[in-house]
Design an enzyme around this catalytic site. Structure first.
Site, mmCIF file in Angstrom:
data_model
loop_
_atom_site.group_PDB
_atom_site.id
_atom_site.type_symbol
_atom_site.label_atom_id
_atom_site.label_comp_id
_atom_site.label_asym_id
_atom_site.label_seq_id
_atom_site.Cartn_x
_atom_site.Cartn_y
_atom_site.Cartn_z
ATOM 1 C CG HIS A 184 7.786 5.821 -4.673
ATOM 2 N ND1 HIS A 184 8.378 4.436 -4.601
ATOM 3 C CD2 HIS A 184 7.966 6.273 -3.439
ATOM 4 C CE1 HIS A 184 8.738 4.229 -3.340
ATOM 5 N NE2 HIS A 184 8.620 5.581 -2.761
ATOM 6 C CD GLU B 218 -0.305 5.418 -5.072
ATOM 7 O OE1 GLU B 218 -0.064 4.601 -5.845
ATOM 8 O OE2 GLU B 218 -0.016 5.105 -3.791
HETATM 9 C C1 GAR Z 1 0.688 1.653 -5.358
HETATM 10 O O1 GAR Z 1 0.669 2.415 -4.042
HETATM 11 C C2 GAR Z 1 1.870 2.002 -5.696
HETATM 12 O O2 GAR Z 1 2.298 3.412 -5.735
HETATM 13 C C3 GAR Z 1 2.920 1.122 -5.189
HETATM 14 O O3 GAR Z 1 2.228 -0.023 -5.162
HETATM 15 C C4 GAR Z 1 0.802 0.200 -5.009
HETATM 16 C C5 GAR Z 1 0.316 -0.557 -6.185
HETATM 17 O O4 GAR Z 1 -0.959 -0.788 -6.075
HETATM 18 N N1 GAR Z 1 4.147 1.125 -5.866
HETATM 19 C C6 GAR Z 1 5.427 0.728 -5.226
HETATM 20 O O5 GAR Z 1 5.369 0.975 -4.251
HETATM 21 C C7 GAR Z 1 6.699 0.995 -6.314
HETATM 22 N N2 GAR Z 1 7.947 1.359 -5.711
HETATM 23 P P1 GAR Z 1 -2.297 -0.994 -7.220
HETATM 24 O O6 GAR Z 1 -1.655 -2.470 -7.878
HETATM 25 O O7 GAR Z 1 -3.406 -1.244 -6.559
HETATM 26 O O8 GAR Z 1 -2.070 -0.103 -8.325
#
Ligand code: GAR
Length: 212
Positions: free
Chosen positions: A110, A181
């Site tokens: 998250h 992340e």
């Molecule tokens: C990431 O920032 C992840 O933490 C967020 O969406 C993005 C996905 O990026 N997730 C959420 O907000 C879930 N609540 P990615 O497809 O490039 O990994």
């Protein structure tokens, strides 16, 4: 070797971070066995293909409701003997039954320091918009186990990231991904695969020392 399924909906940069960590030998005792996308257009599917990882598309709209979708998803993952489910930018909220089917075996990333800016409606760029609106000077990312409460499961790892003057939601999102992340998710996944994570009766995660 633990079998990992990575659930995605979009760009899949967190999936890429996991693939890169796996290639560097940093996911100890685990392998990405499946990428499952909620959208056929997700670029994450290209990342899976380029790296020879099996993928599947399961769209919510092909099922009558969220219950049916979550049940089918759980069945597919069980059939494929998946040990760990990683939600890496998976933009659908799954049901309580899904969480119960994989107790402390689902990990989510998250893009905020939970319990801030989390819960229903807080996903993707919206999270960073909310952080900027609140004027916080520090935000970050959280990797946590998924339980029946949206973004409420036991916290495994967190990393703080500075908010800077002139940040837009997009700039902040990129910094949170790069600084937190993409580092925390592969680390937490490896800890899980090495059996180093435990959750106590108060819902607190403990990380055991690395085994010799
Ligand atoms: C990431 O920032 C992840 O933490 C967020 O969406 C993005 C996905 O990026 N997730 C959420 O907000 C879930 N609540 P990615 O497809 O490039 O990994």
């Amino acid at each position: 070797m633990k079998r990992i399924a990575v659930l995605v909906s979009g760009g899949g940069t967190n999936l890429q971070a996991l693939i890169d960590a796996q290639k560097r030998g940093e996911i100890h005792n685990g392998e990405i066995a499946l990428v499952l996308s909620s959208s056929s257009k997700a670029y994450a599917l290209t990342r899976a293909e380029e790296n020879g990882i099996s993928s599947l598309v399961m769209r919510k709209r092909d099922f009558p409701d969220r219950d049916a979708y979550s049940a089918a998803l759980a069945e597919t993952l069980t059939e494929r003997n998946i040990d760990l489910v990683v939600l890496a930018g998976f933009m659908l909220i799954l049901t309580e039954n899904f969480a119960k089917a994989f107790p402390n075996r689902i990990i989510n990333v998250h893009p905020a320091l939970i319990p801030s800016f989390c819960g229903e409606g807080f996903y993707g760029l919206h999270v960073h918009e909310a952080a900027l609106k609140a004027g916080v000077k520090l935000t970050g990312a959280t990797v946590h186990f998924v339980n029946e409460v949206c973004d409420g499961g036991p916290i495994i790892l967190q990393g703080a990231v500075a908010v800077k003057e002139g940040d837009t939601p997009e700039i902040l999102q990129k910094r949170v991904m790069e600084e937190a992340e993409w580092k925390l998710l592969p680390k937490a996944v490896s800890y899980f695969c090495e059996d180093r994570l435990s959750v106590d009766e108060n819902g607190i995660v403990h990380i055991a020392e690395e085994k010799e």
